[in-house]
Design an enzyme around this catalytic site. Structure first.
Site, PDB file in Angstrom:
ATOM      1  N   ASP A  14      82.990  34.098  -7.428  1.00 41.38           N
ATOM      2  CA  ASP A  14      83.091  33.814  -5.995  1.00 41.38           C
ATOM      3  C   ASP A  14      81.744  33.437  -5.381  1.00 41.38           C
ATOM      4  O   ASP A  14      81.616  32.401  -4.726  1.00 41.38           O
ATOM      5  CB  ASP A  14      83.673  35.021  -5.253  1.00 41.38           C
ATOM      6  CG  ASP A  14      85.086  35.350  -5.714  1.00 41.38           C
ATOM      7  OD1 ASP A  14      85.711  34.486  -6.358  1.00 41.38           O
ATOM      8  OD2 ASP A  14      85.557  36.457  -5.440  1.00 41.38           O
ATOM      9  N   ARG A  94      79.360  49.506  -1.401  1.00 37.12           N
ATOM     10  CA  ARG A  94      79.354  48.478  -0.352  1.00 37.12           C
ATOM     11  C   ARG A  94      78.449  48.807   0.840  1.00 37.12           C
ATOM     12  O   ARG A  94      77.719  47.945   1.317  1.00 37.12           O
ATOM     13  CB  ARG A  94      80.778  48.186   0.123  1.00 37.12           C
ATOM     14  CG  ARG A  94      81.688  47.576  -0.934  1.00 37.12           C
ATOM     15  CD  ARG A  94      80.995  46.538  -1.773  1.00 37.12           C
ATOM     16  NE  ARG A  94      81.859  45.876  -2.730  1.00 37.12           N
ATOM     17  CZ  ARG A  94      81.491  45.547  -3.951  1.00 37.12           C
ATOM     18  NH1 ARG A  94      80.279  45.868  -4.380  1.00 37.12           N
ATOM     19  NH2 ARG A  94      82.309  44.919  -4.764  1.00 37.12           N
ATOM     20  N   ASP A 123      87.143  45.164   0.522  1.00 36.00           N
ATOM     21  CA  ASP A 123      85.696  44.957   0.635  1.00 36.00           C
ATOM     22  C   ASP A 123      85.291  44.183   1.882  1.00 36.00           C
ATOM     23  O   ASP A 123      84.205  44.402   2.426  1.00 36.00           O
ATOM     24  CB  ASP A 123      85.166  44.238  -0.614  1.00 36.00           C
ATOM     25  CG  ASP A 123      84.877  45.204  -1.754  1.00 36.00           C
ATOM     26  OD1 ASP A 123      84.824  46.421  -1.498  1.00 36.00           O
ATOM     27  OD2 ASP A 123      84.691  44.743  -2.894  1.00 36.00           O
ATOM     28  N   SER A 175      88.992  40.439 -12.910  1.00 36.47           N
ATOM     29  CA  SER A 175      87.941  40.604 -11.906  1.00 36.47           C
ATOM     30  C   SER A 175      87.378  42.015 -12.074  1.00 36.47           C
ATOM     31  O   SER A 175      88.123  42.995 -12.037  1.00 36.47           O
ATOM     32  CB  SER A 175      88.524  40.439 -10.491  1.00 36.47           C
ATOM     33  OG  SER A 175      87.532  40.728  -9.526  1.00 36.47           O
TER      34      SER A 175
END
Length: 404
Positions: A14, A94, A123, A175
């Site tokens: 990504d 995160r 996320d 992923s």
């Protein structure tokens, strides 16, 4: 239109295509921010890849120790586990990434932040809530909510057309997100909950079938709820987790397969490996059983559920999370000592637990009658405890007799 954007960059599929996409669609300068939280990548190679795909500058920060001591340890002490299984590896990383991404943006004079999170995932909430809590004046760009790419296959096609080097392929479609605490796996065969994970999906741990045919013991030491040693050796947080990941991994510890409720409303399925974290959680729970007062221990179970939700939902930078930390910090002051675990083919057995602050009293707990406890006192205790039940029973009997 933003002039300078700081992108949270990992070098994965990504973010690899987001740098050229931002330049094509926003005609802006892109700074790549790379956070090292223990994902095991060659950071020089990641930085070079970002530069080759159009980043004007790459900033790499080693956040491994802070990630563990200021984020993971807090969740561990709280006992935070989402939906019985998930130890929040991605969720905990995160907020620290977002915090330093904002710091870089402010230092570099950027006017926007960007991330590679999809519009379906958790996320996006975690990053953007953190951005707005720290620097609400910065614009947020979420390419997955803007571009016309709708799948990872589309992203691969986009990369191939622009000669962007990627490791993902249409036949290798998992992923993954990795850091010191865990690795997550999504996609591929895991998209159907009826499918078991493939043997090749797992990365950090042996299967029970290939794990050693003998018990391995490991002793973990804590001071006020903070892990400080393994097998009697004191070491920094990063070394503790790396060593326990190795020990747990070879003994098939820490694999979970979970259908979870995402914050955005849908169910998703993932496989997670948290070998070291699973050992730490088992060990701290044993010490808490020795050291915590009953009412504190039972109330802390409620705290654990709420804490896990806050972390999973991306609400790290909130007064509630800070307030829960204050409770946990106070509760864990007595949680000092060691717990020894026996590991065998995915199973954890408790071999010993010791603490200078133990509330366990052999004289009280033993079947042998001692001076510390007079059994006759129990009769009055039970009679007072049963007073409401006794009153209801008498009332019911009286009402029944009147009705005859």
């Amino acid at each position: 239109m933003p002039n300078k954007v700081v992108l949270a960059y990992s070098g994965g599929l990504d973010t690899s295509i987001i740098i050229p996409w931002l330049k094509e669609n926003y005609d802006c300068e892109v700074i790549a921010f790379v956070a090292d939280v223990g994902q095991g990548d060659d950071m020089e190679a990641v930085a070079e890849k970002a530069r080759k795909t159009g980043a004007s500058k790459v900033i790499v920060k080693d956040l491994r120790e802070e990630f563990l001591t200021e984020y993971v340890w807090k969740a561990l002490k709280a006992g935070a586990v989402y939906e019985h299984k998930y130890m929040l590896g991605t969720s905990l990383a995160r907020p620290i990434i977002a915090k330093y991404q904002v710091q870089v943006a402010l230092e570099e004079g950027a006017d926007a932040l960007a991330h590679g999170c999809t519009g379906k995932g958790n996320d996006q909430v975690r990053f953007e809530h953190a951005f707005q809590a720290i620097a609400p004046e910065l614009k947020i760009i979420a390419p997955w909510r803007e571009w016309d790419l709708v799948s990872r296959e589309d992203c691969i096609d986009y990369a191939e057309k622009r000669n962007i080097p990627i490791t993902a392929s249409k036949t290798k479609i998992h992923s993954r997100d990795r850091n010191l605490w865990h690795i997550s796996h999504e996609g591929g065969e895991l998209e159907d909950p009826a499918n078991p994970p493939l043997d090749t999906t797992w990365q950090l741990s042996n299967s029970p079938q290939t794990a050693p045919d003998r018990v391995e013991s490991v002793e973990i030491g804590f001071e006020q709820g903070v892990p400080v040693s393994v097998n009697g050796m004191k070491m920094p947080a990063t070394h503790i987790v790396e060593l326990l990941n190795e020990i747990g991994g070879r003994n098939a510890i820490g694999r979970i397969d979970l259908v979870e409720n995402r914050f955005v409303g849908m169910k998703s399925r993932g496989a997670y490996e948290t070998p070291g974290g699973t050992l730490l959680l088992a060990a701290i729970r044993e010490l808490e059983a020795l050291c915590l007062d009953r009412e504190v221990a039972h109330f802390k179970e409620h705290i654990a559920l709420k804490y896990a939700e806050l972390v999973y939902f991306g609400l790290w930078f909130t007064p509630l999370r800070e307030s829960l930390d204050a409770f946990v910090e106070h509760a864990e002051q007595t949680v000092t000592g060691t717990a020894k675990l026996g590991l065998y083919k995915g199973n954890i057995a408790v071999e010993s637990r010791k603490s200078p602050n133990s509330l366990y009293n052999t004289d009280l707990s033993s079947f042998t009658m001692g001076e510390s406890y007079d059994q006759k006192d129990a009769a009055g205790f039970i009679k007072i405890l049963a007073l409401p039940a006794r009153s209801r029973a008498i009332a019911a009997k009286t009402k029944s007799e009147v009705g005859k």
